[in-house]
Scaffold this active site. Structure first.
Site, PDB file in Angstrom:
ATOM      1  N   SER A  12      11.127 -59.587 -47.073  1.00  0.00           N
ATOM      2  CA  SER A  12      11.488 -57.723 -47.136  1.00  0.00           C
ATOM      3  C   SER A  12      11.665 -57.170 -45.556  1.00  0.00           C
ATOM      4  O   SER A  12      11.123 -57.827 -44.378  1.00  0.00           O
ATOM      5  CB  SER A  12      10.433 -56.583 -47.783  1.00  0.00           C
ATOM      6  OG  SER A  12      10.994 -56.044 -47.820  1.00  0.00           O
ATOM      7  N   TYR A  47       2.191 -53.484 -49.631  1.00  0.00           N
ATOM      8  CA  TYR A  47       2.887 -54.066 -50.217  1.00  0.00           C
ATOM      9  C   TYR A  47       3.519 -55.054 -48.367  1.00  0.00           C
ATOM     10  O   TYR A  47       3.657 -56.045 -48.276  1.00  0.00           O
ATOM     11  CB  TYR A  47       4.074 -53.457 -50.042  1.00  0.00           C
ATOM     12  CG  TYR A  47       5.718 -54.083 -50.373  1.00  0.00           C
ATOM     13  CD1 TYR A  47       5.765 -54.760 -51.112  1.00  0.00           C
ATOM     14  CD2 TYR A  47       6.484 -53.529 -49.529  1.00  0.00           C
ATOM     15  CE1 TYR A  47       6.989 -55.343 -52.176  1.00  0.00           C
ATOM     16  CE2 TYR A  47       8.212 -54.437 -49.886  1.00  0.00           C
ATOM     17  CZ  TYR A  47       8.289 -55.151 -50.735  1.00  0.00           C
ATOM     18  OH  TYR A  47       9.173 -55.805 -51.386  1.00  0.00           O
ATOM     19  N   LYS A  62       3.906 -58.869 -47.376  1.00  0.00           N
ATOM     20  CA  LYS A  62       4.958 -59.129 -46.056  1.00  0.00           C
ATOM     21  C   LYS A  62       4.315 -59.801 -45.217  1.00  0.00           C
ATOM     22  O   LYS A  62       5.814 -60.473 -44.836  1.00  0.00           O
ATOM     23  CB  LYS A  62       6.361 -58.355 -46.439  1.00  0.00           C
ATOM     24  CG  LYS A  62       7.032 -58.181 -47.874  1.00  0.00           C
ATOM     25  CD  LYS A  62       7.101 -59.188 -48.888  1.00  0.00           C
ATOM     26  CE  LYS A  62       7.587 -58.877 -50.289  1.00  0.00           C
ATOM     27  NZ  LYS A  62       7.423 -59.773 -50.838  1.00  0.00           N
TER      28      LYS A  62
END
Ligand code: BGC
Length: 255
Positions: free
Chosen positions: A143, A156, A160
């Site tokens: 991402s 998150y 990542k």
């Protein structure tokens, strides 16, 4: 066709970016293992699209967050298709919450799929490739948030960021085995992970203000990048991230 004779396994390919990658790799001639945690109906639909694209494949299910399931998925893929040449670690989830309210369960769910999952699927894949001895390719669907802060999505962003260093580390460690490892870093893409956002016009407009190309990306935009990175045209590319974000990451302008 540049992926003729190759077998690709795409985790989380029952929907969204994973499905688009499965279909795109099939168009390039790869046979595709469609993997999804439990939604086998959606995965079967992806397989139907793989077949429409003129290729073949199979559906497997397993919880990517579980290392034992990862070993089983790779073993079953090898059994069904004879080999696996290309691994696309696409399965990913996110949970929104202010940092002070993040529960251990949500943290574990996000890190479990996004980082531990990619880690142990890759480990099982590498053991298989090493036995075979003729190399392979790994692409992680990361991402922009492997680089860009994402307030209210701390777990998150941490997952990542971890995936970025895992990719860099493995690119070096696995090079002697002829295994290339790269990340694709999508920005805001029209997929189920963004369903809530797409349903809120104000939030969507604010997001659009951050995207120089002024549109959300499509799963196909990401799939095109994946098709390149797993092909021999990218034979000298390892240890890097390809951003597919409409310019979102480095967007800055004074008013
Ligand atoms: C997230 C989306 C977000 C996008 C851009 C993605 O990694 O999954 O929720 O809209 O990044 O911020």
């Amino acid at each position: 066709m540049r992926l003729q004779g190759k077998v690709a396994l795409v985790t989380g390919s029952g929907q969204g970016i994973g499905r688009a990658i499965a279909v795109r790799l099939a168009q390039d001639g790869a046979r595709v293992v469609v993997e999804d945690r439990e939604n086998t109906a959606a995965a079967e639909q992806t397989l139907a699209l793989v077949r429409e694209a003129g290729s073949e494949g199979c559906v497997l299910s397993g919880d990517i967050a579980d290392a034992a399931a990862d070993r089983r998925v790779i073993a079953q893929a090898v059994q069904a298709m004879g080999r696996v040449d290309i691994l696309v670690n696409n399965a990913g989830i996110e949970r929104r919450a202010p940092f002070v309210e993040v529960t251990q369960a949500d943290y574990d769910a996000v890190l479990g799929v996004n980082l531990r999952g990619a880690f142990f699927v890759t480990q099982a894949f590498v053991r298989h490739v090493a036995e075979r001895g003729d190399g392979g390719v790994v692409v992680n669907v990361s991402s922009v948030h492997e680089e860009l802060p994402f307030p209210h999505f701390a777990s998150y962003a941490a997952s990542k960021g971890g995936l970025k260093m895992l990719m860099r580390d493995l690119a070096i460690e696995l090079a002697p085995l002829g295994i290339r490892v790269n990340n694709i870093a999508p920005g805001a893409i029209q997929t189920p992970i963004n369903a809530a956002l797409m349903a809120q016009p104000e939030k969507l407009a604010a997001l659009m203000g951050n995207i120089p190309l002024k549109r959300l990306g499509t799963p196909e935009d990401v799939a095109n990048a994946a098709a390149f990175l797993v092909s021999d045209e990218a034979a000298y590319i390892t240890g890097t991230t390809l951003y597919v974000d409409g310019g979102l990451l480095w967007n800055y302008a004074e008013q």
